[in-house]
Design a protein around this motif. Structure first.
Motif, PDB file in Angstrom:
ATOM      1  N   ASN A  29       0.806  -1.220   0.000  1.00 26.36           N
ATOM      2  CA  ASN A  29       0.000   0.000   0.000  1.00 26.36           C
ATOM      3  C   ASN A  29       0.844   1.277   0.000  1.00 26.36           C
ATOM      4  O   ASN A  29       0.302   2.382   0.022  1.00 26.36           O
ATOM      5  CB  ASN A  29      -0.956   0.048   1.213  1.00 26.36           C
ATOM      6  CG  ASN A  29      -1.864  -1.158   1.276  1.00 26.36           C
ATOM      7  OD1 ASN A  29      -2.525  -1.476   0.307  1.00 26.36           O
ATOM      8  ND2 ASN A  29      -1.880  -1.834   2.400  1.00 26.36           N
ATOM      9  N   GLU A  32       0.315   3.804  -3.123  1.00 24.32           N
ATOM     10  CA  GLU A  32      -0.933   4.565  -3.090  1.00 24.32           C
ATOM     11  C   GLU A  32      -0.894   5.671  -2.044  1.00 24.32           C
ATOM     12  O   GLU A  32      -1.300   6.807  -2.306  1.00 24.32           O
ATOM     13  CB  GLU A  32      -2.105   3.620  -2.805  1.00 24.32           C
ATOM     14  CG  GLU A  32      -3.462   4.287  -2.881  1.00 24.32           C
ATOM     15  CD  GLU A  32      -4.602   3.294  -2.754  1.00 24.32           C
ATOM     16  OE1 GLU A  32      -5.733   3.682  -3.050  1.00 24.32           O
ATOM     17  OE2 GLU A  32      -4.347   2.132  -2.377  1.00 24.32           O
ATOM     18  N   GLN A  35       1.540   8.497  -2.940  1.00 27.85           N
ATOM     19  CA  GLN A  35       0.981   9.365  -3.975  1.00 27.85           C
ATOM     20  C   GLN A  35       0.073  10.421  -3.352  1.00 27.85           C
ATOM     21  O   GLN A  35       0.069  11.581  -3.776  1.00 27.85           O
ATOM     22  CB  GLN A  35       0.192   8.525  -4.994  1.00 27.85           C
ATOM     23  CG  GLN A  35      -0.226   9.288  -6.245  1.00 27.85           C
ATOM     24  CD  GLN A  35       0.944   9.807  -7.056  1.00 27.85           C
ATOM     25  OE1 GLN A  35       1.943   9.121  -7.233  1.00 27.85           O
ATOM     26  NE2 GLN A  35       0.820  11.029  -7.547  1.00 27.85           N
ATOM     27  N   LYS A  74      -8.931  12.552   2.243  1.00 32.74           N
ATOM     28  CA  LYS A  74      -9.212  11.134   2.025  1.00 32.74           C
ATOM     29  C   LYS A  74      -9.442  10.423   3.357  1.00 32.74           C
ATOM     30  O   LYS A  74      -8.707  10.640   4.327  1.00 32.74           O
ATOM     31  CB  LYS A  74      -8.047  10.455   1.307  1.00 32.74           C
ATOM     32  CG  LYS A  74      -7.802  10.952  -0.107  1.00 32.74           C
ATOM     33  CD  LYS A  74      -8.873  10.471  -1.072  1.00 32.74           C
ATOM     34  CE  LYS A  74      -8.527  10.867  -2.507  1.00 32.74           C
ATOM     35  NZ  LYS A  74      -9.568  10.477  -3.469  1.00 32.74           N
ATOM     36  N   ILE A  93     -10.836   5.237   0.853  1.00 31.41           N
ATOM     37  CA  ILE A  93      -9.943   4.144   0.446  1.00 31.41           C
ATOM     38  C   ILE A  93     -10.083   2.999   1.442  1.00 31.41           C
ATOM     39  O   ILE A  93      -9.848   3.178   2.646  1.00 31.41           O
ATOM     40  CB  ILE A  93      -8.475   4.606   0.389  1.00 31.41           C
ATOM     41  CG1 ILE A  93      -8.325   5.737  -0.641  1.00 31.41           C
ATOM     42  CG2 ILE A  93      -7.549   3.442   0.041  1.00 31.41           C
ATOM     43  CD1 ILE A  93      -6.945   6.366  -0.641  1.00 31.41           C
TER      44      ILE A  93
END
Length: 224
Positions: A29, A32, A35, A74, A93
């Motif tokens: 992970n 991700e 980023q 997020k 997520i």
């Protein structure tokens, strides 16, 4: 708190030990999450089961409130993947269940930890993990959670199911880097002072000492 449900004279609480964070972290992970960090995306972390008792409805509702002020925030969820909730798909997520090294990595990269439980958590390990990683926390004022979170000092406590207040407190932390760091550091100090090895060992020692005295008294009464 955790002492609420038993009489002081016949019930003692011994905390679990908060260990230092190991240096090893997992690469799973990582791409991700990295980023998100590269793009300066705020990360709100929830670790645990998605259920009504764990306050999942409050979690998702508070996230929607946050998005009105911080549109790119997020919500990262580590736990069972249950998408039968009303949540913001583009900004949520689901990472599923992770091992401890992987969870440590996610904690190290998040901006704030949320524990929205509505049932009386005995303590809530997410509160301890947040402190271990120097992260501020927004949690509900239920069960033993207030023993791990000092309101306005190591994080913020809100009433259960109060998604508006929870959302606003998350916004406050995401918008104030200095306050976030201050509360995170205070959380780290509090967790290792209250739940560190030395304190837990003292709790166990005191417990055994009291038990020994109780056995001696019982024996003497029996012999009298």
């Amino acid at each position: 708190n955790s002492n609420k449900y038993c009489k002081k004279e016949n019930c003692k609480v011994v905390y679990a030990i908060a260990e230092k964070i190991p240096k090893e972290t997992s690469d799973q992970n990582k791409i991700e999450i990295e980023q998100l960090i590269k793009n300066n995306v705020p990360i709100i972390l929830y670790v645990g089961k998605l259920s009504k008792g764990k306050g999942s409805d409050t979690l998702f509702s508070s996230h929607k409130i946050v998005l009105k002020e911080i549109p790119n925030a997020k919500l990262v969820i580590c736990g069972n993947i249950n998408k039968d909730w009303k949540y913001e798909e583009q900004h949520t997520i689901f990472l599923g269940f992770l091992n401890q090294n992987q969870i440590n990595y996610i904690y190290s990269k998040c901006n704030v930890v949320v524990v929205p439980s509505s049932w009386p958590e005995p303590l809530g390990w997410g509160t301890i993990d947040a402190g271990r990683h120097k992260k501020p926390i927004v949690a509900t004022k239920v069960g033993g959670i207030p023993e791990a979170v000092i309101n306005n000092k190591t994080g913020f406590l809100v009433e259960k199911k109060d998604s508006i207040k929870m959302g606003n407190e998350i916004i406050k932390l995401l918008k104030n880097y200095k306050l976030s760091n201050q509360l995170g550091l205070a959380a780290y100090q509090h967790v290792f002072k209250k739940f560190g090895k030395d304190n837990v060992k003292k709790q166990l020692y005191d417990l055994y000492k009291e038990f020994k005295v109780w056995l001696i008294r019982k024996f003497l009464l029996k012999m009298a």
